[in-house]
Every structure is written in structure tokens, then in C-alpha cells.
Write a protein that holds these residues in place. Structure first.
Motif, PDB file in Angstrom:
ATOM      1  N   TYR A  37       0.864  -1.172   0.000  1.00 41.89           N
ATOM      2  CA  TYR A  37       0.000   0.000   0.000  1.00 41.89           C
ATOM      3  C   TYR A  37       0.905   1.227   0.000  1.00 41.89           C
ATOM      4  O   TYR A  37       2.097   1.128   0.303  1.00 41.89           O
ATOM      5  N   GLN A  39       1.023   5.757   0.684  1.00 46.14           N
ATOM      6  CA  GLN A  39       0.353   6.911   1.263  1.00 46.14           C
ATOM      7  C   GLN A  39       1.181   8.159   1.029  1.00 46.14           C
ATOM      8  O   GLN A  39       2.404   8.145   1.172  1.00 46.14           O
ATOM      9  N   THR A  40       0.487   9.238   0.663  1.00 46.03           N
ATOM     10  CA  THR A  40       1.114  10.552   0.541  1.00 46.03           C
ATOM     11  C   THR A  40       0.494  11.467   1.585  1.00 46.03           C
ATOM     12  O   THR A  40      -0.623  11.209   2.060  1.00 46.03           O
ATOM     13  N   LYS A  43      -3.425  12.282   2.404  1.00 43.72           N
ATOM     14  CA  LYS A  43      -4.287  11.339   1.697  1.00 43.72           C
ATOM     15  C   LYS A  43      -4.369  10.024   2.446  1.00 43.72           C
ATOM     16  O   LYS A  43      -3.504   9.687   3.244  1.00 43.72           O
ATOM     17  N   GLN A  44      -5.427   9.277   2.157  1.00 43.14           N
ATOM     18  CA  GLN A  44      -5.585   7.970   2.770  1.00 43.14           C
ATOM     19  C   GLN A  44      -4.614   6.966   2.147  1.00 43.14           C
ATOM     20  O   GLN A  44      -4.225   7.096   0.972  1.00 43.14           O
ATOM     21  N   ARG A  45      -4.265   5.977   2.933  1.00 40.40           N
ATOM     22  CA  ARG A  45      -3.440   4.897   2.417  1.00 40.40           C
ATOM     23  C   ARG A  45      -4.227   4.148   1.347  1.00 40.40           C
ATOM     24  O   ARG A  45      -5.426   3.857   1.526  1.00 40.40           O
ATOM     25  N   GLU A  46      -3.580   3.845   0.237  1.00 37.45           N
ATOM     26  CA  GLU A  46      -4.270   3.181  -0.859  1.00 37.45           C
ATOM     27  C   GLU A  46      -3.580   1.889  -1.260  1.00 37.45           C
ATOM     28  O   GLU A  46      -2.364   1.737  -1.128  1.00 37.45           O
ATOM     29  N   TRP A 107       1.532  -4.599   9.684  1.00 39.85           N
ATOM     30  CA  TRP A 107       2.066  -3.555   8.806  1.00 39.85           C
ATOM     31  C   TRP A 107       3.544  -3.323   9.075  1.00 39.85           C
ATOM     32  O   TRP A 107       3.993  -3.417  10.232  1.00 39.85           O
TER      33      TRP A 107
END
Length: 117
Positions: A37, A39-40, A43-46, A107
Motif C-alpha cells: 500500500y 500513502q502521501t 491522503k488515505q493509504r491506498e 504492517w
């Protein structure tokens, strides 16, 4: 103590390649669905990509054809080969391990990937 340790991030020019690795200290690694995944800030983790215990892969549309996820159960490691990198791929990339049997969800600490000229 379960640990997921990512490596391989860094700075690369647009069009370049990187290979991320995630070493997992998970017992029965082979039964876990592993994933990457990103993340920036703000923003949400994608989702980037996942791979099941049976080797079935899934990719975000934005990375299809450019990224490849793979796993080596003997080494309890999952990889993300990233080709044709774009500036919009810049993010912190996180490794994830999920067991659909136990519900355990782990994670890593993340590794920075920066795509810039």
C-alpha cells in the motif's frame, strides 16, 4: 513479535525502476495474503497490489502493467517490482500481511519512494 521490514526505497528518475522487498517474521507466512500500500501526506493509504497465498494477484488500475508483486514463501519475503515510475508514484510504501483465517493484520514501518528528476 511479528515484524515486517521493508527495504529498497529511494530516489529515482521518472521512467526508472525500483524493487521493494518486505521480509516478514510471520509464522505460517504462506497462508497470509501479502500486499503493498502507499500513502502521501494528507491522503488515505491506498492499495497498490496484493498477492494471495495461492499466488493470485490484484493491482490498482494506476499501476497495472508497470508494477509486479511476487512472493517467496521459503524466504518469507514479498517483493514489488516497479517499472516506468512516474512522479505520482511518489509515496511512502507499506508492506501488509493479512490472514483471512485468524484476522491478524500486520504492517511494516514504510519505505519512501521518490520519483523526481
Amino acid at each position: 513479535q511479528v515484524q515486517l521490514v521493508e527495504s529498497g526505497g529511494g530516489l529515482v528518475q521518472p521512467g526508472g525502476s525500483l524493487r521493494l522487498s518486505c521480509a516478514a517474521s510471520i509464522s505460517i507466512f504462506s497462508i497470509y495474503r501479502m500486499g503493498w500500500y502507499r500513502q502521501t501526506p494528507g491522503k488515505q493509504r491506498e492499495l497498490v497490489a496484493t498477492i494471495t497465498s495461492g499466488g493470485i494477484t490484484n493491482y490498482a488500475d494506476s499501476v497495472k502493467g508497470r508494477f509486479t508483486i511476487s512472493r517467496d514463501n521459503a524466504k518469507t519475503t514479498v517483493y514489488l517490482q516497479m517499472n516506468s515510475l512516474k512522479p505520482e508514484d511518489t509515496a511512502v510504501y507499506y508492506c501488509n500481511g493479512f490472514s483471512v483465517i485468524s484476522g491478524n493484520d500486520y504492517w511494516g514501518q514504510g519505505t519512501q519512494v521518490t520519483v523526481s528528476s
